[in-house]
Design an enzyme around this catalytic site. Structure first.
Site, short mmCIF file in Angstrom:
data_model
loop_
_atom_site.label_atom_id
_atom_site.label_comp_id
_atom_site.label_asym_id
_atom_site.label_seq_id
_atom_site.Cartn_x
_atom_site.Cartn_y
_atom_site.Cartn_z
N LYS A 29 -10.65 -0.44 -2.78
CA LYS A 29 -10.14 0.35 -1.17
C LYS A 29 -10.48 1.47 -0.44
O LYS A 29 -9.36 2.52 -0.36
CB LYS A 29 -8.90 -0.46 -0.99
CG LYS A 29 -8.02 -0.99 0.92
CD LYS A 29 -7.12 -1.21 1.21
CE LYS A 29 -7.30 -0.92 2.69
NZ LYS A 29 -5.80 -1.75 2.83
N LYS A 73 -6.90 3.60 -3.57
CA LYS A 73 -7.27 3.73 -1.73
C LYS A 73 -7.13 5.06 -1.55
O LYS A 73 -6.78 5.88 -2.44
CB LYS A 73 -6.21 2.51 -1.31
CG LYS A 73 -6.61 2.96 0.43
CD LYS A 73 -4.77 2.40 0.60
CE LYS A 73 -5.31 1.94 2.47
NZ LYS A 73 -3.56 1.24 3.20
N ASP A 79 0.85 -1.06 0.26
CA ASP A 79 -0.25 -0.02 -0.05
C ASP A 79 0.75 1.27 0.09
O ASP A 79 1.58 1.46 0.65
CB ASP A 79 -0.78 0.24 1.71
CG ASP A 79 -2.33 -1.27 0.98
OD1 ASP A 79 -1.80 -2.33 0.71
OD2 ASP A 79 -2.53 -1.30 2.09
#
Lengths: 490, 307
Positions: free
Chosen positions: B243, B207, B144
């Site tokens: 996400k 995300k 991430d």
């Protein structure tokens, strides 16, 4: 944009929502409704009653009195008496109190009214709960505020009421249209004889009960039920000072010619075939949602529905693809289910009309697309429908269908689209979607339509006037402008 | 599965300016909240939501013992409820990846690691690459990363693009989630632009947030990103995951996100390969709701472990 990359939406979804119907156990609908005249429930002279059904199930909900000429005469007399003896003598402040009371009671009983509206008319509870009923209450609230301020609404003029207003309303927004009609009439000091549409009389009759509860003086609001003949009896009654009609252009024309020379004042809110215009620089995903709201809101039974879509050529394919995917996610079915987006067609007659136009569209060679969703076996249903490859000269582009049927054309330039958008006998509303403010102002000033929405569609507010150009009628409802048709100015 | 990345140079990629109407996005997102999810469809949705969670701990005070406890929870969300799925992944700092990897060995649970000088991303490229390589070497299945918001807001889009592309390369087989930190971008137009850049540069997931900045994930901002994913899919047929992270702490909201996913991208995305919730406390509320569906009454939170 290759077609083979298909999203699995709607019927292909792996997550189906469970049924979530509103309970009807607490709803009180009488087996039989009489006429509401002079503050009392009165049996019709004709002794005739007609059935009103739930268009989603075809079950009979109630029997409703059929008012004849004599009944209408009684109602007008009651209204005249109330006007002369009570209502015209009350101060604006006193009138406002009553109207506020109606608004508050309507808010308190919002759930009951929403459910009955959905049962009688077929519209999704999501709409009757979030749009029709709150907006009806808002109209009463808003207009009540004007009742003691009419001298400010029309500065330096002496403001007087007209007298008795005869009002005939349609079946697409039964309660909301009753509010649009009754609220300004009362605020300005007039009394009312109102006829709801024959397929959707129940919320107007419930409103009569509510008006009784509000303690409104007898005869100020009279509600008579019936079909076209009853409406004609109201319109043609000698002692009516003002006629307000919302409905089809054909009937509007009839009314206009029938009252010529009588001195009756008239407002007409009639049909429409609105252009919804999507430019290349529009926020496309939001525009697609606006197209959906424009045409599939209330099953397309909306006079200001965005039924003619104009898409600028560079984004045409993208818009159509997104539109089709969005259509697949619309839930069609039981109007009382909270998940329903599109409810039942209001009547068998209207269903036939819409089906006929779909047939015509196919015959004219238009490209046809419909959602793959299931619809219930009983009741009146039309899947959300899209026609592409149509032209200005296609019948489905020219005539008001009043159903969930969208006709899509492309365009190349601003001038072209303005010309095409205005190339219709109607002029009620229009929509324009672009990121550019200057384009919006250019278009709105050239569009021959009473309401033009920019980057949104089908938004209503009691403070905003609503009404048409050309064959869409004349006179405005809502806002300061909405008071004008109910006053005499000196 | 990762898709090979073709272009490493921003100059060869065209990012179109897509305009977003904020009012309409907010309105549309609210509409997803009006679906009524009950009974079987609720239980199905709740279980799916659990299975999409990246159970997260990202604190300065994280220790191997804390990570170990969280990893046990990831596998045993609530043993009193039979056949409950596990979460999708645990999400930790690079220094904790080795411990986490060891704890979830033999399960389907992935180990995700934040990297690129998370959460601010204010570090030289070389540090970001080392950070990423370290996490991958430690066994991270997913990375991430954060984008350089400063550069993005300066209009240095090519820098942001190249940065993502380089990190993607450093990820090797690990799937890359690109954190836009939407709470710092300011407008939906910019969120959309950042989404498009990330997708073009090779993101496997986009995300919303680090969870360190407010607002974190919201439904409208997630919708804007889902629509970017949809446009990419329409144009290329390639799927990108989503996400939302931060601020999704109750089951009802999670279900509303799933409704939005279901009606925007559809069935193919309704699994943890393509959708995740970045959350630390969501799992327990979902469990509470599942127990309520099973027993008909709300139980005490004391019956549910808080690891």
């Amino acid at each position: 944009m290759k077609k083979e990359h298909k999203l699995k939406l709607g019927k292909q979804s792996i997550w189906q929502y469970a049924d979530a119907p509103e309970s009807t156990s607490h709803i009180q609908i009488k087996k039989k409704y009489d006429l509401f005249i002079d503050g009392k429930w009165v049996k019709p002279e004709s002794k005739k009653y007609f059935k009103t059904i739930n268009p989603a199930t075809e079950e009979v909900l109630s029997e409703v009195a059929l008012a004849g000429k004599k009944d209408v005469d009684k109602a007008v007399k009651a209204a005249r008496k109330a006007y002369r003896n009570v209502w015209s003598k009350l101060s604006g402040r006193e009138r406002a109190k009553y109207i506020y009371r109606i608004a508050r009671l309507l808010q308190e009983r919002a759930r009951e009214f929403s459910i009955i509206e959905s049962m009688d008319g077929g519209k999704a509870i999501r709409e009757s709960r979030d749009v029709d009923v709150p907006l009806a209450a808002a109209h009463f609230f808003y207009t009540a505020g004007w009742a003691d301020k009419l001298e400010y609404a029309f500065p330096n003029r002496k403001v007087r009421p007209l007298g008795v207003a005869g009002q005939v309303i349609p079946w697409n927004f039964p309660l909301l249209m009753a509010a649009w009609k009754i609220a300004p009439a009362l605020a300005c000091g007039n009394t009312v004889v109102l006829k709801p549409a024959e397929t959707t009389p129940l919320t107007a009759l419930k409103l009569a009960e509510l008006i009784q509860d509000a303690g409104l003086p007898e005869g100020v609001v009279n509600i008579v039920t019936g079909a076209g003949d009853t409406g004609a009896a109201i319109v043609n009654h000698d002692d009516i000072d003002k006629v307000a009609f919302t409905g089809s252009t054909a009937v509007g024309k009839l009314i206009q010619s029938s009252i010529v020379g009588t001195g009756k004042k008239l407002t007409l809110e009639l049909g429409g075939k609105a252009a919804n215009i999507i430019f290349e620089d529009a926020p496309i995903d939001q525009a697609v949602e606006g197209i959906i709201n424009g045409i599939y809101f209330n099953q397309g039974h909306v006079c200001c529905a965005g039924s003619r879509l104009f898409v600028e050529e560079p984004v045409y394919k993208e818009v159509i693809r997104k539109l089709q995917d969005r259509i697949e996610t619309l839930v069609v079915g039981n109007p009382l289910d909270k998940n329903t987006d599109i409810g039942a067609i209001n009547s068998k007659e209207q269903l036939k009309t819409i089906e006929n136009y779909i047939k015509i569209g196919k015959k004219e060679g238009a490209e046809f697309f419909q959602s793959a969703c299931n619809v219930p076996k009983k009741g009146f249903w039309v899947r959300p429908t899209l026609f592409t490859e149509v032209a200005q000269s296609s019948k489905i582009v020219q005539e008001e269908i009043f159903g969930p049927v969208l006709a899509v054309q492309t365009f190349r330039s601003v001038d072209e689209v303005i010309q095409k958008a205005n190339n219709t006998p109607y002029g009620l509303s229009a929509g324009v979607w672009t990121d550019k403010g200057s384009k919006i102002f250019n278009l709105t000033s050239k569009m021959r339509a009473g309401v033009v929405w920019a980057n949104t569609y089908n938004k209503f507010d009691p403070a905003s006037p609503f009404g048409g150009y050309k064959e869409s009628g004349f006179g405005r409802e809502g806002g300061l402008h909405g008071l004008r048709p109910y006053v005499r100015l000196n | 599965m990762t898709q090979p990345h073709e272009a490493l140079n921003f100059a060869t990629v065209k990012i179109k300016n897509i305009s977003i109407d904020q009012t309409a996005v907010v309105e549309k997102a609210a509409r997803f909240q009006k679906r009524s999810i009950k009974k079987e469809s609720k239980v199905w949705g709740l279980k799916l939501a659990l299975n999409m969670i990246d159970l997260t701990t990202l604190e300065g005070k994280d220790t191997p013992a804390k990570v170990k406890q969280m990893c046990y929870k990831a596998q045993h969300l609530h043993d009193a409820y039979p056949d409950l799925p596990t979460v999708a992944a645990v999400c930790v700092y690079p220094s904790m990846v080795g411990f986490a990897k060891n704890e979830v060995k033999g399960t389907n649970i992935k180990v995700a690691s934040v990297s690129t000088a998370f959460p601010a991303g204010q570090a030289p490229m070389s540090v970001k690459l080392d950070d990423t390589k370290f996490a991958v070497d430690q066994g991270a299945d997913e990375i991430d990363m954060v984008i350089s918001r400063g550069k993005f807001l300066q209009g240095e889009y090519n820098y942001v693009y190249d940065e993502i592309a380089k990190i993607k390369e450093a990820c090797g087989k690990a799937r890359l989630k690109v954190i836009l930190e939407t709470g710092e971008l300011g407008t939906f137009d910019k969120v959309r632009k950042a989404s498009d850049i990330a997708i073009q540069a090779g993101a496997d997931f986009i995300k919303t947030s680090t969870g360190k900045i407010k607002p974190a994930a919201t439904m409208p901002v997630t919708l804007v990103m889902l629509e970017a994913i949809r446009d990419h899919y329409y144009a290329t047929g390639k799927m990108v995951g989503m996400k939302p992270a931060g601020g999704i702490s109750n089951a009802k909201l999670a279900l509303q996100y799933l409704v939005m996913l279901n009606e925007t991208l559809g069935a193919d995305w309704m699994n943890n390969k393509w959708f995740r919730f970045g959350a630390s406390s969501l799992a327990n509320d979902v469990i509470l709701q599942l127990e309520k569906q099973r027993s008909g009454v709300y139980g005490s939170k004391d019956y549910i472990s808080i690891d």
